[in-house]
Design an enzyme around this catalytic site. Structure first.
Site, PDB file in Angstrom:
ATOM      1  N   ASP A 155     -57.698 -38.099 -70.217  1.00  0.00           N
ATOM      2  CA  ASP A 155     -58.265 -37.292 -69.013  1.00  0.00           C
ATOM      3  C   ASP A 155     -57.797 -35.752 -68.883  1.00  0.00           C
ATOM      4  O   ASP A 155     -56.552 -35.731 -68.530  1.00  0.00           O
ATOM      5  CB  ASP A 155     -57.910 -38.233 -67.808  1.00  0.00           C
ATOM      6  CG  ASP A 155     -58.900 -37.493 -66.497  1.00  0.00           C
ATOM      7  OD1 ASP A 155     -59.569 -36.120 -66.750  1.00  0.00           O
ATOM      8  OD2 ASP A 155     -58.626 -38.021 -65.326  1.00  0.00           O
TER       9      ASP A 155
ATOM     10  N   LYS B 153     -62.049 -27.254 -62.494  1.00  0.00           N
ATOM     11  CA  LYS B 153     -60.782 -26.438 -61.994  1.00  0.00           C
ATOM     12  C   LYS B 153     -60.456 -25.152 -62.842  1.00  0.00           C
ATOM     13  O   LYS B 153     -60.528 -23.853 -62.318  1.00  0.00           O
ATOM     14  CB  LYS B 153     -59.448 -27.028 -62.239  1.00  0.00           C
ATOM     15  CG  LYS B 153     -59.689 -28.869 -61.569  1.00  0.00           C
ATOM     16  CD  LYS B 153     -60.018 -28.754 -60.340  1.00  0.00           C
ATOM     17  CE  LYS B 153     -60.371 -30.318 -59.739  1.00  0.00           C
ATOM     18  NZ  LYS B 153     -60.710 -31.254 -60.876  1.00  0.00           N
TER      19      LYS B 153
ATOM     20  N   TRP C 194     -55.002 -40.239 -59.774  1.00  0.00           N
ATOM     21  CA  TRP C 194     -56.056 -39.986 -59.102  1.00  0.00           C
ATOM     22  C   TRP C 194     -56.731 -40.952 -58.691  1.00  0.00           C
ATOM     23  O   TRP C 194     -56.974 -42.234 -59.601  1.00  0.00           O
ATOM     24  CB  TRP C 194     -56.887 -39.221 -60.174  1.00  0.00           C
ATOM     25  CG  TRP C 194     -58.206 -38.512 -59.570  1.00  0.00           C
ATOM     26  CD1 TRP C 194     -58.499 -37.854 -58.177  1.00  0.00           C
ATOM     27  CD2 TRP C 194     -59.566 -38.629 -60.036  1.00  0.00           C
ATOM     28  NE1 TRP C 194     -59.703 -37.519 -58.404  1.00  0.00           N
ATOM     29  CE2 TRP C 194     -60.441 -37.896 -59.365  1.00  0.00           C
ATOM     30  CE3 TRP C 194     -59.908 -39.330 -61.337  1.00  0.00           C
ATOM     31  CZ2 TRP C 194     -61.840 -37.896 -59.695  1.00  0.00           C
ATOM     32  CZ3 TRP C 194     -61.367 -39.164 -61.735  1.00  0.00           C
ATOM     33  CH2 TRP C 194     -62.252 -38.673 -60.817  1.00  0.00           C
TER      34      TRP C 194
HETATM   35  N1  PMP Z   1     -59.484 -36.325 -63.453  1.00  0.00           N
HETATM   36  C1  PMP Z   1     -58.436 -36.035 -62.858  1.00  0.00           C
HETATM   37  C2  PMP Z   1     -57.165 -36.331 -63.184  1.00  0.00           C
HETATM   38  C3  PMP Z   1     -58.636 -35.404 -61.583  1.00  0.00           C
HETATM   39  O1  PMP Z   1     -57.749 -34.905 -60.724  1.00  0.00           O
HETATM   40  C4  PMP Z   1     -60.031 -35.069 -61.332  1.00  0.00           C
HETATM   41  C5  PMP Z   1     -60.469 -34.245 -60.077  1.00  0.00           C
HETATM   42  N2  PMP Z   1     -59.756 -33.731 -59.101  1.00  0.00           N
HETATM   43  C6  PMP Z   1     -61.154 -35.438 -62.055  1.00  0.00           C
HETATM   44  C7  PMP Z   1     -60.688 -36.090 -63.188  1.00  0.00           C
HETATM   45  C8  PMP Z   1     -62.556 -35.162 -61.922  1.00  0.00           C
HETATM   46  O2  PMP Z   1     -62.847 -33.708 -61.795  1.00  0.00           O
HETATM   47  P1  PMP Z   1     -64.267 -33.354 -61.463  1.00  0.00           P
HETATM   48  O3  PMP Z   1     -64.210 -32.663 -59.961  1.00  0.00           O
HETATM   49  O4  PMP Z   1     -64.660 -32.478 -62.412  1.00  0.00           O
HETATM   50  O5  PMP Z   1     -65.207 -34.392 -61.193  1.00  0.00           O
END
Ligand code: PMP
Length: 392
Positions: free
Chosen positions: A208, A243, A128
């Site tokens: 994560d 999500k 990410w």
């Molecule tokens: N970690 C990963 C691997 C993600 O893909 C994402 C968001 N797509 C996040 C953290 C952060 O998510 P949030 O939208 O809750 O900030």
């Protein structure tokens, strides 16, 4: 001073959203944006969340400040799902705090690791993109290694080499499930090995977990996190509900810390609170309160798990249909069938990605990442035909 600041590139995915919005073609396909979509192309509010929000509006009698730790009913309510229903605090060694989304939780995890003396974070790439931005912003060194092999498996050799090069006291960031952007997760036996390697080397795991329940199920998706926690004395988990509860813009997340000696946990958490105070002071309440209400009520919990199951089943169906396409030029579509979560990567060149956009109205990230949930029974055949035309 301000006018001396160099302009920064716009976020590539946000730019892609705008390009897609401005495309007049009725049959355009958006595989860029990172949210779940139904077969009708919507990203609806979960009905369990709607019901919880209605209850929240009815019963909330104050919006006075909570504190840097946020809604602890929410934080503790999630723990059995993440750490297991049997002793979710692991003998009082785990506690958590609310954070503004998974992003806030990752930021807090990295900042806390740095405060504890970590100077380098090892991480499989691609990842990410915000991970690297957070390390850069916190001035912590990133040590990348290949996450996946060319034939679409987790690159365990690269990980073994990385652990060999790492030094005691470094951190390693691992995606708990539904790896973003590759969709390539570790198999249980690989998690066993990773847990042992990380423990033997004395690395601090930063786990994560942003997509629990979108892969194989709430329990199965927690396997890796739990295995690592079984093996190591200390770890930090960054969690997102954006999500799996569909709360994206409400920014719902939590950061959990596991320490070796339960007696030291309050002192460690006080460092988390201090970091929160200096960053956002307190997390936004609304979405986390709605999650708490869902988790406190057996009927709403069942409804939420059912809605999450529907999402998971739809993505599995899309993946199975993509896998049926077999080989398209250099792309092994069959591999997509065994990958997990919202994303997979297609090995497409920049020219091929541009041609898909210009000639077929198909929008995807420049890396070749596609959002599986952007495909529906209505557009999947057109997508596969376009891939054959451009890359076959
Ligand atoms: N970690 C990963 C691997 C993600 O893909 C994402 C968001 N797509 C996040 C953290 C952060 O998510 P949030 O939208 O809750 O900030």
């Amino acid at each position: 001073m301000l006018s001396d600041l160099a302009p920064q590139p716009a976020d590539a995915l946000l730019a892609l959203i705008k390009l897609h919005r401005d495309d007049p073609r009725a049959d355009k396909i958006d595989l860029g944006v990172g949210v779940y979509r139904t077969g009708q192309g919507d990203t609806p509010v979960f009905s369990a969340i709607k019901a919880a929000e209605a209850r929240l509006v009815e019963t909330q009698d104050s919006k006075a400040y909570l504190g840097p730790e946020g809604d602890m009913g929410f934080v503790r309510g999630l723990m059995p799902y993440i750490f297991g229903a049997d002793d979710p605090t692991r003998g009082g060694r785990i506690d958590g705090m609310q954070a503004p989304g998974g992003t806030g939780a990752v930021r807090l995890a990295v900042a806390l690791a740095k405060k504890a003396g970590v100077g380098r974070v090892w991480m499989g790439t691609p990842s990410w993109p915000n991970h690297a931005q957070i390390y850069a912003d916190l001035d912590i060194e990133m040590k990348p290694f290949a996450h996946a092999t060319k034939n679409g498996r987790a690159d365990m050799d690269a990980l073994r080499v990385a652990v060999g090069l790492a030094e005691r006291g470094d951190a390693m960031l691992l995606h708990g499930c539904c790896h973003n952007p590759t969709g390539i997760d570790y198999a249980p036996a690989e998690w066993d090995e990773i847990a042992a390697l990380v423990a033997d080397k004395g690395l601090l795991p930063l786990l994560d977990l942003a997509y629990q329940g979108l892969g194989e199920g709430m329990e199965a998706d927690a396997f890796g996190v739990r295995r690592v926690l079984d093996a190591v004395p200390e770890a930090i988990v960054a969690y997102s509900c954006d999500k799996n509860f569909g709360l994206y813009r409400d920014r719902v997340g939590a950061a959990y810390v596991m320490v070796d000696d339960a007696a030291l946990l309050p002192a460690v958490m006080s460092n988390g609170y201090a970091l929160a105070r200096a960053n956002w002071s307190m997390p936004p309440d609304h979405g986390a309160a709605a999650v708490r209400i869902v988790l406190e009520d057996a009927d709403l919990t069942a409804q939420w798990l059912d809605e999450l199951g529907t999402m998971r089943a739809r993505m599995a169906k899309v993946r199975a249909r993509l896998a049926e396409a077999g080989r398209i030029g250099a792309i092994d579509m069959a591999a997509l069938g065994s990958q997990h979560g919202l994303f997979s990567m297609l090995p497409l060149s920049g020219e091929q990605i541009a041609a898909l956009r210009a000639d077929y109205g198909i929008y995807m990230a420049g890396s070749g990442r596609i959002n599986i949930a952007g495909l529906t029974t209505g557009n999947i055949d057109a997508f596969i035909a376009a891939l054959r035309a451009v890359a076959g």
